[in-house]
Design a protein around this motif. Structure first.
Motif, PDB file in Angstrom:
ATOM      1  N   SER A  92       0.460  -1.378   0.541  1.00  0.00           N
ATOM      2  CA  SER A  92       0.178   0.038   0.031  1.00  0.00           C
ATOM      3  C   SER A  92       0.571   1.339   0.024  1.00  0.00           C
ATOM      4  CB  SER A  92      -1.107   0.146   1.716  1.00  0.00           C
ATOM      5  OG  SER A  92      -1.681   1.123   1.196  1.00  0.00           O
ATOM      6  N   THR A  93       0.585   2.034  -0.573  1.00  0.00           N
ATOM      7  CA  THR A  93       1.191   3.477  -0.222  1.00  0.00           C
ATOM      8  C   THR A  93      -0.185   4.160   0.015  1.00  0.00           C
ATOM      9  OG1 THR A  93       1.922   3.864  -2.940  1.00  0.00           O
ATOM     10  CG2 THR A  93       1.865   6.036  -1.455  1.00  0.00           C
ATOM     11  N   ARG A  94       0.892   4.906   1.099  1.00  0.00           N
ATOM     12  CA  ARG A  94      -0.158   5.293   2.950  1.00  0.00           C
ATOM     13  C   ARG A  94      -0.983   6.356   2.051  1.00  0.00           C
ATOM     14  NH1 ARG A  94      -2.352   2.677   4.250  1.00  0.00           N
ATOM     15  NH2 ARG A  94      -2.693   2.692   5.943  1.00  0.00           N
ATOM     16  N   PRO A  95      -2.460   6.111   2.183  1.00  0.00           N
ATOM     17  CA  PRO A  95      -3.060   7.784   2.064  1.00  0.00           C
ATOM     18  C   PRO A  95      -2.833   8.844   2.300  1.00  0.00           C
ATOM     19  CG  PRO A  95      -4.112   6.370   3.406  1.00  0.00           C
ATOM     20  CD  PRO A  95      -2.785   5.584   3.240  1.00  0.00           C
ATOM     21  N   SER A  96      -3.115  10.586   2.005  1.00  0.00           N
ATOM     22  CA  SER A  96      -2.674  11.741   2.762  1.00  0.00           C
ATOM     23  C   SER A  96      -3.207  11.917   3.761  1.00  0.00           C
ATOM     24  CB  SER A  96      -3.084  12.785   1.800  1.00  0.00           C
ATOM     25  OG  SER A  96      -2.851  13.050   0.256  1.00  0.00           O
ATOM     26  N   ALA A  97      -4.694  11.697   4.084  1.00  0.00           N
ATOM     27  CA  ALA A  97      -4.997  11.658   5.917  1.00  0.00           C
ATOM     28  C   ALA A  97      -4.007  10.964   6.476  1.00  0.00           C
ATOM     29  CB  ALA A  97      -6.344  10.934   5.525  1.00  0.00           C
ATOM     30  N   ALA A  98      -3.367   9.588   6.688  1.00  0.00           N
ATOM     31  CA  ALA A  98      -2.581   9.282   7.361  1.00  0.00           C
ATOM     32  C   ALA A  98      -1.534  10.252   7.603  1.00  0.00           C
ATOM     33  CB  ALA A  98      -2.398   8.295   6.926  1.00  0.00           C
ATOM     34  N   LEU A  99      -1.357  11.016   7.005  1.00  0.00           N
ATOM     35  CA  LEU A  99      -0.486  12.295   7.978  1.00  0.00           C
ATOM     36  C   LEU A  99      -1.206  13.494   7.974  1.00  0.00           C
ATOM     37  CD1 LEU A  99       2.231  11.778   5.121  1.00  0.00           C
ATOM     38  CD2 LEU A  99       2.716  11.450   7.917  1.00  0.00           C
ATOM     39  N   PHE A 100      -1.907  13.516   8.369  1.00  0.00           N
ATOM     40  CA  PHE A 100      -3.390  14.630   8.934  1.00  0.00           C
ATOM     41  C   PHE A 100      -3.024  14.379  10.636  1.00  0.00           C
ATOM     42  CE2 PHE A 100      -7.123  14.847   6.084  1.00  0.00           C
ATOM     43  CZ  PHE A 100      -6.498  14.886   5.090  1.00  0.00           C
ATOM     44  N   TRP A 101      -2.637  16.030  11.599  1.00  0.00           N
ATOM     45  CA  TRP A 101      -2.100  15.768  12.545  1.00  0.00           C
ATOM     46  C   TRP A 101      -2.982  17.040  12.943  1.00  0.00           C
ATOM     47  CZ3 TRP A 101       0.113  19.017  16.271  1.00  0.00           C
ATOM     48  CH2 TRP A 101      -0.008  18.513  17.166  1.00  0.00           C
ATOM     49  N   HIS A 102      -3.099  16.382  14.405  1.00  0.00           N
ATOM     50  CA  HIS A 102      -3.438  17.612  15.393  1.00  0.00           C
ATOM     51  C   HIS A 102      -3.492  17.101  16.916  1.00  0.00           C
ATOM     52  CE1 HIS A 102      -7.086  20.077  17.904  1.00  0.00           C
ATOM     53  NE2 HIS A 102      -6.654  20.862  17.182  1.00  0.00           N
ATOM     54  N   PRO A 103      -3.285  18.055  17.317  1.00  0.00           N
ATOM     55  CA  PRO A 103      -2.920  17.138  19.209  1.00  0.00           C
ATOM     56  C   PRO A 103      -4.286  16.457  19.131  1.00  0.00           C
ATOM     57  CG  PRO A 103      -2.535  19.798  19.013  1.00  0.00           C
ATOM     58  CD  PRO A 103      -3.139  19.168  17.407  1.00  0.00           C
ATOM     59  N   ASP A 104      -5.284  16.090  19.701  1.00  0.00           N
ATOM     60  CA  ASP A 104      -6.243  15.212  19.646  1.00  0.00           C
ATOM     61  C   ASP A 104      -6.557  13.785  18.682  1.00  0.00           C
ATOM     62  OD1 ASP A 104      -7.184  17.254  21.570  1.00  0.00           O
ATOM     63  OD2 ASP A 104      -9.371  17.803  20.109  1.00  0.00           O
ATOM     64  N   ILE A 105      -5.815  14.148  17.434  1.00  0.00           N
ATOM     65  CA  ILE A 105      -5.573  13.153  16.469  1.00  0.00           C
ATOM     66  C   ILE A 105      -4.461  12.104  17.667  1.00  0.00           C
ATOM     67  CG2 ILE A 105      -4.878  12.059  14.533  1.00  0.00           C
ATOM     68  CD1 ILE A 105      -6.303  14.431  12.868  1.00  0.00           C
ATOM     69  N   GLN A 106      -3.403  12.852  17.728  1.00  0.00           N
ATOM     70  CA  GLN A 106      -2.162  12.267  18.156  1.00  0.00           C
ATOM     71  C   GLN A 106      -2.744  11.431  19.437  1.00  0.00           C
ATOM     72  OE1 GLN A 106       0.967  12.273  16.868  1.00  0.00           O
ATOM     73  NE2 GLN A 106       0.764  10.678  18.308  1.00  0.00           N
ATOM     74  N   VAL A 107      -3.669  11.698  20.153  1.00  0.00           N
ATOM     75  CA  VAL A 107      -4.380  11.023  21.299  1.00  0.00           C
ATOM     76  C   VAL A 107      -4.671   9.974  21.041  1.00  0.00           C
ATOM     77  CG1 VAL A 107      -5.653  11.174  23.291  1.00  0.00           C
ATOM     78  CG2 VAL A 107      -4.563  13.377  23.124  1.00  0.00           C
ATOM     79  N   ILE A 108      -5.515   9.882  19.821  1.00  0.00           N
ATOM     80  CA  ILE A 108      -5.940   8.225  19.934  1.00  0.00           C
ATOM     81  C   ILE A 108      -5.397   7.672  18.449  1.00  0.00           C
ATOM     82  CG2 ILE A 108      -8.519   9.189  20.681  1.00  0.00           C
ATOM     83  CD1 ILE A 108      -9.667   9.343  17.493  1.00  0.00           C
ATOM     84  N   ASN A 109      -4.425   8.383  17.892  1.00  0.00           N
ATOM     85  CA  ASN A 109      -4.107   7.095  16.879  1.00  0.00           C
ATOM     86  C   ASN A 109      -2.363   8.007  16.728  1.00  0.00           C
ATOM     87  OD1 ASN A 109      -3.307   6.835  14.286  1.00  0.00           O
ATOM     88  ND2 ASN A 109      -4.867   7.554  13.583  1.00  0.00           N
ATOM     89  N   PRO A 110      -1.632   6.335  16.968  1.00  0.00           N
ATOM     90  CA  PRO A 110       0.349   6.956  16.797  1.00  0.00           C
ATOM     91  C   PRO A 110       0.426   7.303  15.920  1.00  0.00           C
ATOM     92  CG  PRO A 110       0.098   4.661  17.331  1.00  0.00           C
ATOM     93  CD  PRO A 110      -1.963   5.538  16.422  1.00  0.00           C
ATOM     94  N   VAL A 111      -0.511   8.111  14.164  1.00  0.00           N
ATOM     95  CA  VAL A 111      -0.191   8.987  13.418  1.00  0.00           C
ATOM     96  C   VAL A 111       0.816   8.238  12.297  1.00  0.00           C
ATOM     97  CG1 VAL A 111       0.205  11.398  12.046  1.00  0.00           C
ATOM     98  CG2 VAL A 111      -1.035  10.679  15.027  1.00  0.00           C
ATOM     99  N   PHE A 112       2.428   8.255  12.996  1.00  0.00           N
ATOM    100  CA  PHE A 112       3.611   7.804  12.275  1.00  0.00           C
ATOM    101  C   PHE A 112       4.544   7.119  12.922  1.00  0.00           C
ATOM    102  CE2 PHE A 112       3.484  12.657  12.757  1.00  0.00           C
ATOM    103  CZ  PHE A 112       4.952  12.522  13.458  1.00  0.00           C
TER     104      PHE A 112
END
Length: 373
Positions: free
Chosen positions: A140-160
């Motif tokens: 898979s080529t990781r989609p753009s949304a996998a790199l959306f970031w916000h402090p609240d996103i970081q709380v529930i998602n490792p992100v990268f």
């Protein structure tokens, strides 16, 4: 701790790259070669062996003999990658730190891409990635949304993951070393601590990391200490009934649809704030980026269909009753509590369906609590 390689000198490398390894053998040469082939030549590569017992040391030493930028550091085996990571950081001389897992590879521009972000004001930067299987075939080529970031996103998602990231070395002094625990995701914990301390985060859409995804990857078998409570039931039998109801194909489809709708609503709310980060290269203007959020999230769900780890529920005794729970990969109880609060805020429709479907077997409405196992 044993260190082999060039002697320490007064010069400061621009980037210190930490690669932790255990029994990787000859295959580690591909990873090391991808680091040494970077267009940014001013680097040091610290390979930290967590007490490897195969011929890994011989292969790293052979590479170090040809390239003085490589140093091999050997520590006693502990089985916790963060301990090896901290050993590498302690020996690092660079103003910036980057990380690479021993089975991943970088394209030649990886460090240049991240350094541009750091030099432009970011404290923590991450690049895009592709996933490959152990044979090197594209998954898979990781989609753009996998790199959306916000402090609240970081709380529930490792992100990268750490192979995608680089940061200013000074941030280790600010937030402390990598947490050395046998459970939970250490990179998730580190990025969250940086986020909480106010780090400026930047992401880049360019896929410069080839991430090896295998069923044997450590994160798939990590012991977990914290769980998310879904339903509290008066008996184990009732908990089994609740689990069966939630697993029914019709309910699973409702939950998947609700999760997508909730995500689009929540991400659009976050995207209207100053701290929401779009990956560089995603859209020509911020206004266009905000408009494309729903489309990007739908593309992300399509890209991940069939690749996600299955969501597993299990039953834990609770006095004379039982609780239906899901494991969460948080390292601390404080993070687990924030995870539960933020997830319920981000997915109100999902939790409403859970409460509705399990009402006949619930002892009380779920409070989306957490507990230690």
């Amino acid at each position: 701790m044993v260190s082999l390689g060039s002697a320490r000198n007064s010069a400061t490398s621009l980037v210190s790259v930490v690669c932790t390894t255990y029994n990787r053998g000859a295959a580690i040469r591909r990873t090391l070669a991808s680091v040494l082939a970077q267009s940014v030549a001013d680097l040091e590569l610290l390979v930290v062996s967590d007490g490897s017992t195969d011929d890994t040391h011989d292969h790293v030493a052979a590479v170090a003999e040809r390239d003085p930028r490589v140093r091999l550091i050997v520590i006693e085996h502990g089985g916790v990658p963060s301990r090896a990571m901290n050993a590498g950081i302690s020996a690092a001389r660079g103003d910036h730190l980057a990380y690479i897992d021993h089975d991943d590879e970088w394209t030649p521009e990886h460090l240049a891409v991240l350094l541009r972000e750091l030099e432009d004001g970011a404290d923590l930067a991450a690049a895009g990635s592709t996933w490959v299987d152990p044979a090197g075939e594209l998954v898979s080529t990781r989609p753009s949304a996998a790199l959306f970031w916000h402090p609240d996103i970081q709380v529930i998602n490792p992100v990268f993951e750490n192979s995608q990231a680089a940061h200013r070395t000074e941030w280790i002094e600010r937030v402390g070393p990598w947490r050395e625990e046998e459970f939970g995701l250490e990179d998730w914990d580190m990025w969250l601590r940086m986020s909480d301390a106010g780090a400026r985060v930047s992401t880049v859409e360019t896929p410069t990391v080839r991430k090896t995804m295998a069923r044997s990857n450590r994160h798939r078998s990590l012991p977990q200490r914290h769980v998310l409570e879904l339903v509290r039931c008066p008996s184990v039998r009732a908990a089994w009934q609740a689990a069966r109801a939630l697993s029914h194909p019709t309910t699973a489809a409702r939950l998947a649809e609700a999760a997508g709708t909730d995500a689009e609503t929540w991400y659009q709310e976050l995207a209207a704030t100053d701290r929401f980060v779009f990956p560089r290269g995603f859209a020509p203007t911020r206004e266009e980026a905000v408009r494309r959020v729903p489309e990007a999230l739908r593309h992300s769900r399509d890209a991940d269909r069939g690749l996600e780890d299955p969501v597993s529920m299990r039953i834990e005794p609770d006095g004379d009753g039982a609780v239906l729970v899901q494991d969460i990969s948080c390292m601390t109880a404080e993070h687990a509590a924030r995870y539960a609060r933020t997830l319920r805020r981000a997915q109100p429709t999902v939790f409403a369906i859970v409460d509705e479907v399990t009402a006949d077997w619930a002892r009380e409405p779920t409070a989306s609590g957490v507990r230690m196992t």
